[in-house]
Design a protein around this motif. Structure first.
Motif, PDB file in Angstrom:
ATOM      1  N   UNK A 189      10.333  -4.149   1.214  1.00 25.94           N
ATOM      2  CA  UNK A 189       9.752  -5.489   1.072  1.00 25.94           C
ATOM      3  C   UNK A 189       8.894  -5.541  -0.182  1.00 25.94           C
ATOM      4  N   UNK A 190       9.008  -6.603  -0.953  1.00 25.38           N
ATOM      5  CA  UNK A 190       8.262  -6.701  -2.217  1.00 25.38           C
ATOM      6  C   UNK A 190       7.043  -7.607  -2.117  1.00 25.38           C
ATOM      7  N   UNK A 191       7.118  -8.642  -1.296  1.00 23.57           N
ATOM      8  CA  UNK A 191       5.945  -9.471  -1.016  1.00 23.57           C
ATOM      9  C   UNK A 191       5.588  -9.279   0.447  1.00 23.57           C
ATOM     10  N   UNK A 192       4.360  -8.820   0.694  1.00 27.79           N
ATOM     11  CA  UNK A 192       3.899  -8.580   2.059  1.00 27.79           C
ATOM     12  C   UNK A 192       2.629  -9.401   2.256  1.00 27.79           C
ATOM     13  N   UNK A 193       2.745 -10.461   3.042  1.00 25.70           N
ATOM     14  CA  UNK A 193       1.648 -11.406   3.266  1.00 25.70           C
ATOM     15  C   UNK A 193       1.090 -11.152   4.662  1.00 25.70           C
ATOM     16  N   UNK A 194      -0.219 -10.967   4.771  1.00 28.66           N
ATOM     17  CA  UNK A 194      -0.798 -10.653   6.076  1.00 28.66           C
ATOM     18  C   UNK A 194      -1.938 -11.607   6.398  1.00 28.66           C
ATOM     19  N   UNK A 195      -2.157 -11.799   7.703  1.00 29.65           N
ATOM     20  CA  UNK A 195      -3.236 -12.676   8.159  1.00 29.65           C
ATOM     21  C   UNK A 195      -4.082 -11.972   9.210  1.00 29.65           C
TER      22      UNK A 195
END
Length: 347
Positions: A189-195
């Motif tokens: 995965x190249x973009x890993x967005x977390x919340x």
């Protein structure tokens, strides 16, 4: 030997219990490190998770590793002195699910610290040899214990058929969500967005490879995700928090034709979801139940030292301090990430 026994919710005491005797394909392991898992806390607080109910005293703990001290007469896979990670679920090996390789669905699985099966907050544990995995000398027992939550992320990535170059959102930065960052990174995965709600967990996420972090108390996660993805949404979303709002947010974050993996378990059985959104966008939804066939891959990745999972370990307790360890994990979410218990002395 000593064991930390939960008599009832919020009541853990250290008891003397017999050291297990091994025979056949069984192995006796000296337990060196055990991670406190969210499920342990759930049993400690509520006495049940879904259909699994604590009806008698139980020993919790299932994220564990140790050293082999005795083997049964038919054991060939490991020997005395081997350092091992312990996969906590022992399955029958005979049912259709086991034969298909989906042994996590085995109806007869005996999973550590899942009622009525005792777990790993003990000095010695008996386990079947085919669920023990040797580790190298340079992988710590703590890291080997973390193969268990790391496996959940690997299994979710496998189920969602995660491809290199994917954009992924992970909702919830508890230990499973944090280790899932490492898993999706390993899958390319190249973009890993977390919340998350807590800044300390978001900072930990950055160190593990998250490219974008969102504090949901300060920003609308779906608006930010749309901005990051040029309005498309992510290829895959993981919901790891077990939170109804996070689940709904994860669903909205997925692009048309995308996928969502449900990892976290909410306290209630039923949650309202936007069915027209699912159908109109042809979304794939995957339920994630533990893992199967992940331990060798997880150990290999952690031994490669491509990620510093040791940074997740924030608190260390002896076996005698198991109750304090549970309270720390339960109440100190602003500062604690992974709480570790050492049944044979803090390393």
């Amino acid at each position: 030997m000593k064991a930390a026994v939960m008599n009832k919710p919020f009541d853990i005491e250290i008891q003397e219990v017999p050291v297990p005797e091994v025979q056949g394909n069984e192995v006796l392991v000296k337990v060196m490190a055990v991670g406190v898992c969210g499920s342990d806390i759930h049993y400690y607080e509520h006495g049940k998770i879904g259909r699994y109910v604590v009806e008698k005293p139980i020993i919790l703990g299932h994220e564990c590793a140790g050293i082999v001290v005795e083997v049964g007469e038919h054991v060939t896979k490991v020997k005395v002195g081997d350092r091992v990670a312990i996969e906590p679920g022992i399955t029958c090996g005979r049912c259709d699910y086991c034969k298909e390789g989906r042994y996590n669905l085995c109806p007869d699985v005996q999973f550590l610290a899942t009622p009525p099966v005792d777990g790993a907050f003990v000095q010695y544990i008996k386990h079947r040899e085919d669920f023990l995995f040797s580790i190298s000398d340079d992988l710590s027992y703590e890291e080997a214990a973390l193969v268990e939550p790391f496996s959940v992320g690997i299994h979710a990535a496998n189920r969602a058929n995660l491809k290199p170059g994917s954009t992924v959102a992970i909702m919830g930065m508890g230990p499973v969500g944090l280790t899932a960052i490492s898993a999706v990174k390993a899958f390319g995965a190249t973009k890993i967005i977390v919340t998350d709600l807590e800044d300390n967990r978001l900072e930990a996420a950055k160190k593990l490879g998250a490219t974008h972090v969102i504090n949901v108390l300060e920003q609308d996660p779906n608006e930010v995700i749309r901005d990051i993805t040029d309005g498309k949404g992510v290829d895959v979303a993981f919901e790891t928090a077990g939170n109804p709002k996070a689940l709904q947010s994860a669903l909205k974050a997925v692009k048309r034709g995308g996928k969502m993996a449900i990892v976290g378990l909410p306290p209630q059985d039923e949650i309202a979801l936007n069915v027209p959104l699912i159908a109109d966008n042809e979304l794939d939804i995957f339920g994630i139940f533990r893992y199967s066939n992940t331990y060798p891959q997880g150990i290999e990745f952690l031994q490669s030292k491509n990620v510093d999972v040791k940074s997740l370990i924030t608190d260390k307790f002896s076996l005698e301090e198991t109750k304090e360890a549970m309270e720390r994990a339960r109440l100190n979410k602003k500062a604690s990430l992974k709480v570790m218990v050492y049944p044979n002395g803090v390393l």
